[in-house]
Design an enzyme around this catalytic site. Structure first.
Site, mmCIF file in Angstrom:
data_model
loop_
_atom_site.group_PDB
_atom_site.id
_atom_site.type_symbol
_atom_site.label_atom_id
_atom_site.label_comp_id
_atom_site.label_asym_id
_atom_site.label_seq_id
_atom_site.Cartn_x
_atom_site.Cartn_y
_atom_site.Cartn_z
ATOM 1 N N ASP A 9 -29.145 148.191 -13.324
ATOM 2 C CA ASP A 9 -29.277 148.233 -11.882
ATOM 3 C C ASP A 9 -30.587 148.954 -11.596
ATOM 4 O O ASP A 9 -31.111 149.680 -12.462
ATOM 5 C CB ASP A 9 -28.076 149.022 -11.319
ATOM 6 C CG ASP A 9 -28.177 149.290 -9.846
ATOM 7 O OD1 ASP A 9 -28.028 150.463 -9.447
ATOM 8 O OD2 ASP A 9 -28.444 148.346 -9.085
ATOM 9 N N ASP A 11 -31.920 150.572 -8.051
ATOM 10 C CA ASP A 11 -31.886 151.754 -7.173
ATOM 11 C C ASP A 11 -30.751 152.702 -7.554
ATOM 12 O O ASP A 11 -29.591 152.285 -7.647
ATOM 13 C CB ASP A 11 -31.742 151.311 -5.710
ATOM 14 C CG ASP A 11 -32.943 150.492 -5.243
ATOM 15 O OD1 ASP A 11 -32.777 149.638 -4.372
ATOM 16 O OD2 ASP A 11 -34.048 150.696 -5.781
ATOM 17 N N SER A 18 -32.128 155.382 -1.531
ATOM 18 C CA SER A 18 -32.160 155.935 -0.176
ATOM 19 C C SER A 18 -31.227 155.133 0.711
ATOM 20 O O SER A 18 -31.196 153.889 0.624
ATOM 21 C CB SER A 18 -33.575 155.872 0.407
ATOM 22 O OG SER A 18 -33.542 156.083 1.806
ATOM 23 N N GLN A 54 -30.993 143.355 -3.227
ATOM 24 C CA GLN A 54 -32.061 143.789 -2.324
ATOM 25 C C GLN A 54 -31.818 143.181 -0.939
ATOM 26 O O GLN A 54 -32.606 142.382 -0.419
ATOM 27 C CB GLN A 54 -33.422 143.416 -2.886
ATOM 28 C CG GLN A 54 -33.807 144.271 -4.087
ATOM 29 C CD GLN A 54 -33.849 145.763 -3.771
ATOM 30 O OE1 GLN A 54 -34.273 146.161 -2.684
ATOM 31 N NE2 GLN A 54 -33.367 146.581 -4.692
#
Ligand SMILES: O=P(O)(O)OC[C@@H](O)[C@H]1O[C@@H](OP(=O)(O)O)[C@@H](O)[C@@H](O)[C@@H]1O
Length: 180
Positions: A9, A11, A18, A54
């Protein structure tokens, strides 16, 4: 020798995540040790493939050019550590798009398997979210959770996950390369 692969993965595993999404190369910052982890895996014969949702694209927060620029920065910084990311698969769709690629669906994993003619069975997939784990389990891959990103929250919300848990990507990489 047939190359071995580790799926990651993005992020919360390679870079800080974030709640406002990672919208630009400037916002993409590596988690300490993560680029070293990529190098460690490569040094031991593992190719690294990124599998990432995304939805910021579908949400209009950034476009695919910005995403490509983020990934160019990620590749450049990885190269500074002598590491290479073999491929990056991302789902640009949103939760409402009912696509086949957004994790926890396993479309991106299956696409990788087809592209590289690699079995997904028992293939390590390192993530920080339940959807990463579910996508891995859907194709009999081998989910591994890191406590960075959303990992601690994922663990707290799912105490019976029954998957290996690591402090961070570097610890997970050390575990993988020590296996026979
Ligand atoms: O962890 P990977 O798959 O690499 O990427 C996750 C990101 O695309 C974003 O995924 C979103 O989830 P929703 O797409 O809104 O459910 C949120 O969790 C954001 O905080 C996060 O930055």
């Amino acid at each position: 020798m047939t190359p071995r692969y580790v799926l990651l993965d993005r992020d919360g595993v390679i870079n800080y995540d974030s709640d406002q999404f990672i919208k630009s190369p400037q916002e993409w910052q590596p988690i300490p040790g993560s680029l070293e982890a990529l190098a460690l895996l490569n040094e031991h014969g593992y190719k690294v493939v990124v599998i990432s949702n995304q939805s910021g694209v579908a949400r209009g927060l950034f476009d695919e050019v910005a995403l490509q620029n983020i990934h160019a920065k990620m590749q450049d910084l990885a190269a500074d550590y002598g590491a290479n990311i073999e491929a990056i698969y991302y789902c640009p769709h949103g939760p409402e798009d009912d696509c086949s690629c957004r994790k926890p669906k396993a479309g991106m994993l299956r696409q990788f398997s087809q592209d590289y003619q690699v079995s997904l069975t028992a293939l390590p997939f390192i993530g920080d979210s339940l959807r990463d784990i579910e996508a891995a389990k859907a194709v009999s891959a081998r989910p591994m959770l890191v406590k960075t990103g959303k990992g601690c929250k994922t663990l707290a919300a799912n105490p019976d996950l029954n998957v290996p848990v690591f402090e961070n990507l570097y610890d997970a990489a050390k575990f993988i390369v020590k296996e026979k």
